[in-house]
Design an enzyme around this catalytic site. Structure first.
Site, PDB file in Angstrom:
ATOM      1  N   GLY A  38      30.526  -2.440  -9.573  1.00  9.53           N
ATOM      2  CA  GLY A  38      31.468  -3.089  -8.616  1.00  9.53           C
ATOM      3  C   GLY A  38      30.847  -4.474  -8.158  1.00  9.53           C
ATOM      4  O   GLY A  38      30.084  -5.405  -8.740  1.00  9.53           O
ATOM      5  N   HIS A 463      -1.494  -1.727  10.000  1.00  4.88           N
ATOM      6  CA  HIS A 463      -1.871  -3.250  10.648  1.00  4.88           C
ATOM      7  C   HIS A 463      -2.620  -4.195   9.425  1.00  4.88           C
ATOM      8  O   HIS A 463      -3.359  -3.392   9.004  1.00  4.88           O
ATOM      9  CB  HIS A 463      -2.505  -2.922  11.834  1.00  4.88           C
ATOM     10  CG  HIS A 463      -3.162  -4.491  12.371  1.00  4.88           C
ATOM     11  ND1 HIS A 463      -2.225  -5.032  12.998  1.00  4.88           N
ATOM     12  CD2 HIS A 463      -4.440  -4.842  12.194  1.00  4.88           C
ATOM     13  CE1 HIS A 463      -2.996  -6.301  13.424  1.00  4.88           C
ATOM     14  NE2 HIS A 463      -4.110  -6.251  13.023  1.00  4.88           N
TER      15      HIS A 463
END
Ligand code: NAD
Length: 474
Positions: A38, A463
């Site tokens: 599409g 982190h």
């Protein structure tokens, strides 16, 4: 052959539904007049992201001095970028085809048309089951296909506004023309500062093309958080993109455009002022309920007609590929459930208010691939106010994240969290700063599941990552 499900349109809604229903052992036929995938795969999300990535490489190379790197004689080859884009698209389309093939889904390449009950009966194909359930008949390439369920996934096309001089003007592009161009325009005016407009503005600006954006509303990206948008607006204006807001295009003559009485000229004029649902091939469904040109659906993506579902852009809900594929999952789950209960029209679910999975339209993430990226999920501060929901709004510059500081010299970014003042649940998150598109899904989890700030505080974020901003802000 009689199919369980006939799907019209092979974009993210259509191919997701086809794969899911086929996997469940159902006979599925999928009609697609162009390539499967599409708009998203062929002329939308994927080709734009491929080109934007090429532009970003060039832009970063030419702006690397702030990181202690000097690159000389940096050049780009737009034709090579386009070639790479085509290869990426081709590979992904082939992948979808292979997946459908593996699930034994019948893929028909052609424009499908649903027949009216009288046309179907005339072809001896409109059968009724013992429960009085009617089947549908679809015609494609002169062949007839019968199916118990229909799913309309016909998508949308670029809207052409009624501006004098816009039609059949070779200087005027839509996004499909822009993606197909093998050469860069020498200059461009973009009409519409929405998602498509700002992503193309980014592409052309990063490749050195002078860009003017004309937006009718007082701001670009009018549906997003205004503080987030202001950061982009300030950066882009400072960088030299000419952004005209509250500006209406009056007429276009060749490559000259008149807006608010002012004359502007560019080699090309790209018009990106929204998209409209595609309803071709559905003319026989006379009782199909529409609202503002889009198909009306319920919480399970059922239309006003029995056993006819609609998913994706054609429903006019939220025109995003991930909404389309989620709708398709919900719709197929509903059909399979009704089959299991031998309840063809789903009356049991209608009366119980629905026990099945549904699309959570309140937690749909959206991303704008500008530089910096914008990502958001849930309600904005303004929406909370209009819904009279008392909220606490927390804001933090992205610079609170160590990784952001290390990698985004000269940028500040912003993370905004909208929190329910009564129960502390996270109602919305709005961010600007790279690479927020990659961790907005963490915020989606919170919004989708109604997590409170206290619950989010207990989640450990790695982190150093920019995603830690979602923890820092708590
Ligand atoms: P849009 O609705 O996002 O933006 C259209 C913009 O044009 C609006 O800001 C509107 O105010 C403005 N406008 C309308 N008429 C105008 C006029 N005559 N003159 C000047 N401005 C005018 O639509 P779009 O950018 O065309 O995108 C279409 C759809 O595709 C959207 O639903 C969008 O979400 C989707 N899309 C999503 C992505 C993504 O998720 N990254 C990327 C591209 C497109």
């Amino acid at each position: 052959m009689k199919y369980f499900l006939a799907i019209i349109g092979g974009g993210p809604a259509g191919y997701t539904a086809a794969e899911k229903a086929s996997k469940a052992g159902k006979d599925v036929v999928l009609f697609e007049q162009n390539a499967v995938g599409g708009t998203c795969l062929n002329v939308g999300c994927i080709p734009t992201k491929s080109l934007l990535y090429g532009a970003k490489q060039y832009y970063n190379a030419t702006h690397a001095q702030k990181y202690g790197v000097t690159a000389e004689n940096v050049a780009f080859d737009f034709a090579a970028m386009q070639k790479r884009k085509t290869i990426v698209v081709r590979k992904l389309v082939a992948g979808i085809k292979a997946r459908l093939n593996n699930e034994h889904c019948t893929l028909v390449n052609g424009a499908a048309k649903i027949l009216s009950p009288s046309e179907s009966e005339a072809n001896g194909l409109c059968s009724f089951s013992e429960q009085g359930e009617r089947s549908y008949c679809v015609e494609c390439n002169g062949q007839l296909y019968e199916a118990q369920y229909i799913m309309i996934c016909t998508g949308s096309t670029n809207f052409v506004p009624p501006i004098p001089g816009i039609k059949d003007n070779p200087a005027v592009w839509d996004s499909t023309d822009a993606l197909a161009a093998t050469e860069l325009p020498k200059s461009i005016i973009i009409v519409g500062g929405g998602v498509i407009g700002m992503e193309f503005a980014t592409l052309y600006h990063e490749l050195g093309v002078p860009v003017t954006v004309i937006e009718a509303m007082p701001t670009i990206l009018p549906n997003l958080d205004p503080e987030v948008v202001q950061i982009l607006l300030d950066k882009y204006r400072k960088a030299g993109i000419n952004i005209l807001t509250s500006t209406k295009v009056e007429s276009i003559n060749g490559n000259e455009l008149t807006a608010n009485g002012q004359q502007l000229t560019a080699e090309k004029i790209l018009v990106s002022v929204g998209r409209r649902a595609n309803l071709q091939g559905l003319e026989a469904l006379k009782d199909l309920e529409l609202n503002r040109g889009a198909i009306v659906i319920d919480e399970f993506c059922r239309t006003s007609l029995p056993n006819v579902y609609a998913c994706g852009d054609v429903t006019g809900k939220i025109m995003l590929a991930h909404v389309a594929s989620r709708q398709a999952e919900v719709a197929v789950a509903k059909m399979l459930n009704d089959q299991m209960l031998n309840d063809p029209y789903g009356e049991a679910d209608r009366s119980t208010g629905g026990r099945l999975e549904m699309v959570n339209y309140n937690a749909i993430p959206s991303v704008v691939y500008t530089n910096p990226e914008i990502a958001s999920v849930g309600i904005t501060e303004a929406q909370a106010e209009s819904m009279s929901i008392p909220v606490e709004v927390r804001k933090l510059p992205m610079t609170f994240s160590g990784r952001f500081m290390a990698e985004n010299e000269g940028e500040t970014g912003l993370c905004k969290m909208i929190i329910d003042a009564n129960n502390h649940s996270v109602l919305g998150v709005h961010m600007i700063g790279n690479p927020c598109s990659e961790f907005i899904s963490a915020a989606s989890f919170a919004v989708s599941n109604g997590y409170t700030t206290e619950e989010m505080q207990q989640v450990v974020f790695p982190h150093p990552t920019v995603s830690e901003i979602l923890h820092e802000i708590l």
